[in-house]
Design a protein around this motif. Structure first.
Motif, PDB file in Angstrom:
ATOM      1  N   GLN A  50      -0.838   8.448 -11.540  1.00 42.03           N
ATOM      2  CA  GLN A  50      -0.588   8.793 -12.945  1.00 42.03           C
ATOM      3  C   GLN A  50       0.861   8.487 -13.324  1.00 42.03           C
ATOM      4  N   LYS A  51       1.787   8.817 -12.434  1.00 43.63           N
ATOM      5  CA  LYS A  51       3.204   8.595 -12.729  1.00 43.63           C
ATOM      6  C   LYS A  51       3.543   7.113 -12.851  1.00 43.63           C
ATOM      7  N   TRP A  52       2.924   6.264 -12.007  1.00 43.74           N
ATOM      8  CA  TRP A  52       3.342   4.871 -11.917  1.00 43.74           C
ATOM      9  C   TRP A  52       2.315   3.850 -12.397  1.00 43.74           C
ATOM     10  N   ALA A  53       1.206   4.282 -12.978  1.00 42.78           N
ATOM     11  CA  ALA A  53       0.159   3.344 -13.393  1.00 42.78           C
ATOM     12  C   ALA A  53       0.664   2.303 -14.397  1.00 42.78           C
ATOM     13  N   PHE A  54       1.534   2.713 -15.294  1.00 40.54           N
ATOM     14  CA  PHE A  54       2.026   1.783 -16.313  1.00 40.54           C
ATOM     15  C   PHE A  54       3.500   1.429 -16.113  1.00 40.54           C
ATOM     16  N   GLY A  55       3.988   1.684 -14.921  1.00 42.23           N
ATOM     17  CA  GLY A  55       5.368   1.366 -14.588  1.00 42.23           C
ATOM     18  C   GLY A  55       5.440   0.886 -13.151  1.00 42.23           C
ATOM     19  N   ARG A  56       6.635   0.644 -12.678  1.00 37.47           N
ATOM     20  CA  ARG A  56       6.839   0.181 -11.315  1.00 37.47           C
ATOM     21  C   ARG A  56       7.897   1.041 -10.638  1.00 37.47           C
TER      22      ARG A  56
ATOM     23  N   ASN B 221       7.619  -5.612  -7.090  1.00 38.47           N
ATOM     24  CA  ASN B 221       6.490  -5.822  -7.995  1.00 38.47           C
ATOM     25  C   ASN B 221       5.883  -7.198  -7.696  1.00 38.47           C
ATOM     26  N   PHE B 222       4.669  -7.218  -7.180  1.00 39.27           N
ATOM     27  CA  PHE B 222       4.005  -8.455  -6.775  1.00 39.27           C
ATOM     28  C   PHE B 222       3.142  -9.077  -7.883  1.00 39.27           C
ATOM     29  N   ASP B 223       3.280  -8.605  -9.122  1.00 45.22           N
ATOM     30  CA  ASP B 223       2.448  -9.115 -10.219  1.00 45.22           C
ATOM     31  C   ASP B 223       2.450 -10.638 -10.318  1.00 45.22           C
ATOM     32  N   ASN B 224       3.604 -11.260 -10.141  1.00 43.58           N
ATOM     33  CA  ASN B 224       3.713 -12.704 -10.344  1.00 43.58           C
ATOM     34  C   ASN B 224       3.482 -13.530  -9.084  1.00 43.58           C
ATOM     35  N   ILE B 225       3.170 -12.868  -7.975  1.00 41.28           N
ATOM     36  CA  ILE B 225       2.896 -13.615  -6.741  1.00 41.28           C
ATOM     37  C   ILE B 225       1.638 -13.069  -6.059  1.00 41.28           C
ATOM     38  N   GLY B 226       0.541 -13.093  -6.796  1.00 45.11           N
ATOM     39  CA  GLY B 226      -0.737 -12.706  -6.215  1.00 45.11           C
ATOM     40  C   GLY B 226      -1.295 -11.384  -6.710  1.00 45.11           C
ATOM     41  N   GLY B 227      -0.492 -10.588  -7.381  1.00 42.10           N
ATOM     42  CA  GLY B 227      -0.975  -9.319  -7.912  1.00 42.10           C
ATOM     43  C   GLY B 227      -0.386  -8.124  -7.186  1.00 42.10           C
ATOM     44  N   ASP B 228      -0.331  -7.014  -7.894  1.00 36.88           N
ATOM     45  CA  ASP B 228       0.312  -5.802  -7.389  1.00 36.88           C
ATOM     46  C   ASP B 228      -0.682  -4.688  -7.063  1.00 36.88           C
ATOM     47  N   CYS B 229      -1.975  -4.971  -7.151  1.00 36.48           N
ATOM     48  CA  CYS B 229      -2.963  -3.886  -7.036  1.00 36.48           C
ATOM     49  C   CYS B 229      -2.972  -3.213  -5.671  1.00 36.48           C
ATOM     50  N   THR B 230      -2.931  -3.972  -4.596  1.00 29.55           N
ATOM     51  CA  THR B 230      -3.008  -3.347  -3.273  1.00 29.55           C
ATOM     52  C   THR B 230      -1.661  -2.737  -2.893  1.00 29.55           C
ATOM     53  N   ASN B 231      -0.570  -3.294  -3.357  1.00 30.73           N
ATOM     54  CA  ASN B 231       0.734  -2.670  -3.194  1.00 30.73           C
ATOM     55  C   ASN B 231       0.708  -1.281  -3.845  1.00 30.73           C
ATOM     56  N   PHE B 232       0.188  -1.201  -5.049  1.00 30.04           N
ATOM     57  CA  PHE B 232       0.076   0.073  -5.764  1.00 30.04           C
ATOM     58  C   PHE B 232      -0.876   1.023  -5.040  1.00 30.04           C
ATOM     59  N   ALA B 233      -2.013   0.520  -4.578  1.00 33.06           N
ATOM     60  CA  ALA B 233      -2.962   1.363  -3.830  1.00 33.06           C
ATOM     61  C   ALA B 233      -2.289   1.909  -2.572  1.00 33.06           C
TER      62      ALA B 233
ATOM     63  N   HIS C  57      -2.876  -1.469 -10.694  1.00 35.10           N
ATOM     64  CA  HIS C  57      -1.841  -2.395 -11.159  1.00 35.10           C
ATOM     65  C   HIS C  57      -2.441  -3.791 -11.244  1.00 35.10           C
ATOM     66  N   SER C  58      -1.631  -4.716 -11.664  1.00 38.24           N
ATOM     67  CA  SER C  58      -1.953  -6.106 -11.992  1.00 38.24           C
ATOM     68  C   SER C  58      -2.491  -6.147 -13.409  1.00 38.24           C
ATOM     69  N   PHE C  59      -3.600  -5.480 -13.635  1.00 40.46           N
ATOM     70  CA  PHE C  59      -4.055  -5.191 -14.991  1.00 40.46           C
ATOM     71  C   PHE C  59      -3.928  -3.682 -15.099  1.00 40.46           C
ATOM     72  N   ASP C  60      -2.737  -3.229 -15.499  1.00 41.20           N
ATOM     73  CA  ASP C  60      -2.400  -1.816 -15.429  1.00 41.20           C
ATOM     74  C   ASP C  60      -3.401  -0.953 -16.193  1.00 41.20           C
ATOM     75  N   THR C  61      -3.862   0.094 -15.509  1.00 38.00           N
ATOM     76  CA  THR C  61      -4.822   0.995 -16.118  1.00 38.00           C
ATOM     77  C   THR C  61      -4.729   2.366 -15.477  1.00 38.00           C
TER      78      THR C  61
END
Length: 160
Positions: free
Chosen positions: A16-22, A28-40, A133-137
């Motif tokens: 909840q704290k970081w879903a829409f932030g980093r 932040n891996f958004d621009n190199i393959g996605g950040d979803c598993t980093n966030f998980a 993350h990646s598609f933040d939700t």
């Protein structure tokens, strides 16, 4: 080695704290393959507080250049967490109705290639709500994803 309770509520609170932030402590891996598993992985770490520092096959993050593939890779996370018999979190694949807050549900295509790792942050009126993350939700209904395959991963606990 002692086994401890995984705190899924803490994982969800972190989401909840970081879903829409980093979190600035992590790249932040958004621009190199996605950040979803980093966030998980960050969420899982929030729920257990223990990393596995085994080179190559462990699960840890020290910096963008000093981390294991399991911290940021969908398949690598899955292989680590369901096979881990050492330090850190461990899990098993379950049916969707056995998923709990703080768990992960990986999304896959029709060919069995998994590509996304949302974190379960709530279960309400039969809906599994996730953050990613990646598609933040945050609070997105898992059923709204167009994913032919789901891989629910229930985190059983952790060891230290």
């Amino acid at each position: 080695m002692n086994t401890y309770y995984y705190d899924g509520a803490r994982a969800a609170a972190y989401a909840q704290k970081w879903a829409f932030g980093r979190n600035p402590d992590y790249y932040n891996f958004d621009n190199i393959g996605g950040d979803c598993t980093n966030f998980a992985s960050q969420c899982i770490f929030a729920g257990c507080g223990v990393m596995n520092y085994s080179p190559l096959f462990g699960w840890f993050y020290r910096s963008v250049n000093n981390r294991t593939p399991s911290w940021t890779g969908v398949e690598f996370l899955y292989k680590f967490i369901v096979n881990n018999d050492g330090v850190g979190p461990f899990a098993k694949t379950v049916e969707l109705n056995d998923i709990r807050v703080g768990d992960i549900v990986q999304l896959g295509d029709a060919n069995g290639s998994f590509y996304h790792s949302p974190v379960v942050i709530g279960i309400a009126r039969g809906k599994i709500l996730v953050a990613a993350h990646s598609f933040d939700t945050f609070g997105k209904d898992l059923a709204s994803y167009n994913a032919p395959q789901l891989r629910p991963i229930h985190i059983l606990g952790y060891r230290k």
